[in-house]
Design a protein around this motif. Structure first.
Motif, mmCIF file in Angstrom:
data_model
loop_
_atom_site.group_PDB
_atom_site.id
_atom_site.type_symbol
_atom_site.label_atom_id
_atom_site.label_comp_id
_atom_site.label_asym_id
_atom_site.label_seq_id
_atom_site.Cartn_x
_atom_site.Cartn_y
_atom_site.Cartn_z
ATOM 1 N N VAL A 68 0.853 -1.181 0.000
ATOM 2 C CA VAL A 68 0.000 0.000 0.000
ATOM 3 C C VAL A 68 0.891 1.233 0.000
ATOM 4 O O VAL A 68 1.946 1.252 0.640
ATOM 5 C CB VAL A 68 -0.947 0.011 1.222
ATOM 6 C CG1 VAL A 68 -0.174 -0.111 2.525
ATOM 7 C CG2 VAL A 68 -1.802 1.283 1.247
ATOM 8 N N SER A 77 2.846 -1.831 3.938
ATOM 9 C CA SER A 77 2.052 -3.033 3.741
ATOM 10 C C SER A 77 1.004 -3.119 4.838
ATOM 11 O O SER A 77 1.145 -2.512 5.910
ATOM 12 C CB SER A 77 2.929 -4.289 3.748
ATOM 13 O OG SER A 77 3.622 -4.407 4.984
ATOM 14 N N TYR A 78 -0.066 -3.851 4.566
ATOM 15 C CA TYR A 78 -1.154 -3.980 5.521
ATOM 16 C C TYR A 78 -0.724 -4.888 6.676
ATOM 17 O O TYR A 78 -0.225 -5.998 6.462
ATOM 18 C CB TYR A 78 -2.402 -4.537 4.843
ATOM 19 C CG TYR A 78 -3.068 -3.536 3.931
ATOM 20 C CD1 TYR A 78 -3.980 -2.616 4.424
ATOM 21 C CD2 TYR A 78 -2.775 -3.507 2.573
ATOM 22 C CE1 TYR A 78 -4.593 -1.686 3.591
ATOM 23 C CE2 TYR A 78 -3.384 -2.586 1.721
ATOM 24 C CZ TYR A 78 -4.283 -1.684 2.244
ATOM 25 O OH TYR A 78 -4.879 -0.757 1.410
ATOM 26 N N LYS A 79 -0.939 -4.410 7.883
ATOM 27 C CA LYS A 79 -0.544 -5.145 9.073
ATOM 28 C C LYS A 79 -1.477 -6.333 9.288
ATOM 29 O O LYS A 79 -2.693 -6.222 9.167
ATOM 30 C CB LYS A 79 -0.576 -4.218 10.295
ATOM 31 C CG LYS A 79 -0.040 -4.843 11.574
ATOM 32 C CD LYS A 79 -0.056 -3.829 12.702
ATOM 33 C CE LYS A 79 0.492 -4.399 13.995
ATOM 34 N NZ LYS A 79 0.479 -3.398 15.094
ATOM 35 N N GLN A 129 -0.384 -2.777 -5.960
ATOM 36 C CA GLN A 129 -0.576 -2.164 -4.651
ATOM 37 C C GLN A 129 -1.851 -1.337 -4.633
ATOM 38 O O GLN A 129 -2.425 -1.049 -5.679
ATOM 39 C CB GLN A 129 0.598 -1.248 -4.313
ATOM 40 C CG GLN A 129 0.687 0.017 -5.153
ATOM 41 C CD GLN A 129 1.764 -0.017 -6.210
ATOM 42 O OE1 GLN A 129 2.599 -0.913 -6.226
ATOM 43 N NE2 GLN A 129 1.770 0.976 -7.084
ATOM 44 N N LYS A 171 -12.051 0.853 2.844
ATOM 45 C CA LYS A 171 -10.618 0.755 3.119
ATOM 46 C C LYS A 171 -10.248 -0.494 3.915
ATOM 47 O O LYS A 171 -9.070 -0.700 4.222
ATOM 48 C CB LYS A 171 -10.150 2.003 3.882
ATOM 49 C CG LYS A 171 -10.392 3.300 3.127
ATOM 50 C CD LYS A 171 -10.025 4.505 3.973
ATOM 51 C CE LYS A 171 -10.387 5.806 3.276
ATOM 52 N NZ LYS A 171 -10.088 6.988 4.129
ATOM 53 N N GLN A 172 -11.236 -1.306 4.261
ATOM 54 C CA GLN A 172 -10.956 -2.534 4.994
ATOM 55 C C GLN A 172 -10.156 -3.499 4.120
ATOM 56 O O GLN A 172 -10.286 -3.500 2.890
ATOM 57 C CB GLN A 172 -12.259 -3.195 5.432
ATOM 58 C CG GLN A 172 -13.096 -2.361 6.383
ATOM 59 C CD GLN A 172 -12.381 -2.099 7.706
ATOM 60 O OE1 GLN A 172 -11.737 -2.983 8.267
ATOM 61 N NE2 GLN A 172 -12.475 -0.870 8.197
ATOM 62 N N VAL A 173 -9.318 -4.326 4.758
ATOM 63 C CA VAL A 173 -8.444 -5.229 4.009
ATOM 64 C C VAL A 173 -9.251 -6.154 3.107
ATOM 65 O O VAL A 173 -8.872 -6.414 1.960
ATOM 66 C CB VAL A 173 -7.556 -6.042 4.971
ATOM 67 C CG1 VAL A 173 -6.725 -7.064 4.194
ATOM 68 C CG2 VAL A 173 -6.635 -5.127 5.761
#
Length: 207
Positions: A68, A77-79, A129, A171-173
């Motif tokens: 991201v 990056s997404y945690k 991304q 915006k949620q994963v």
């Protein structure tokens, strides 16, 4: 047990317990597959074979992390989330599945099998991304520079840059992953049609 040995054993046990208490706890990670929404179809088989090569990618993209760009040129990056495979492998396998679902090119292989084919599809994965844009909107960006190569001479027959931008409403994963799936479906459809057209033109020239 002698006092000295008992003291040493107690010290070792205390040291191990202390070391275990300071080790960081591993956070749970959700592993995501790349969604597929492309329908299968029945088509007449073309009389040539195709090998799909895993695209080259930067060190940042050549990992299972879900990349991201939150602002500017910062890549993060997404945690707590990752892909099931590194991004280049995801794209290669998604293209392979896309050709199979399309049905026109049925003699398919991947580069890890090292089989001879009439044509090879290679390239570079330049972007895979999500990106935050103006007014805090988010979109998935997939950019793939494709090359169609003659399998015998290794001569480049055609090249093209494909780019898909998929806006996201959430915006949620999970929504981001769904956006990657939609963007990949669009990209695969374009690449499949382009490959069939370019290979067909190459076949016509050789006849």
């Amino acid at each position: 047990m002698r006092p000295t040995l008992r003291l040493l054993a107690w010290a070792a046990t205390l040291s191990l317990a202390t070391a275990c208490s300071i080790l960081p706890k591993t956070e749970p990670v959700d592993t995501y597959r790349l969604p597929v929404n492309q329908p299968s179809r029945t088509a007449s088989a073309l009389d040539w074979s195709l090998r799909l090569n895993k695209p080259l990618a930067s060190e940042v993209l050549a990992t299972p992390r879900i990349a991201v760009i939150p602002q500017g040129d910062v890549i993060s990056s997404y945690k707590g989330a990752r892909w099931s495979d590194p991004a280049p492998l995801l794209i290669r396998n998604r293209l392979l599945d896309g050709f199979q679902r399309d049905g026109r090119v049925q003699r398919l292989s991947a580069d890890d099998s090292n089989l001879q084919a009439d044509y090879e599809l290679a390239g570079e994965l330049q972007a895979f991304q999500s990106e935050y844009r103006a007014q805090d909107t988010v979109e998935v960006v997939v950019r793939y520079d494709a090359r169609l190569v003659d399998g015998r001479s290794q001569r480049i027959l055609a090249s093209h840059r494909f780019e898909v931008r998929q806006p996201l409403a959430d915006k949620q994963v999970s929504a981001v992953v769904a956006g990657f799936g939609n963007a990949s479906d669009q990209l695969v459809g374009q690449v499949v049609n382009w490959t069939v057209t370019q290979a067909g033109q190459a076949q016509a020239k050789n006849q």
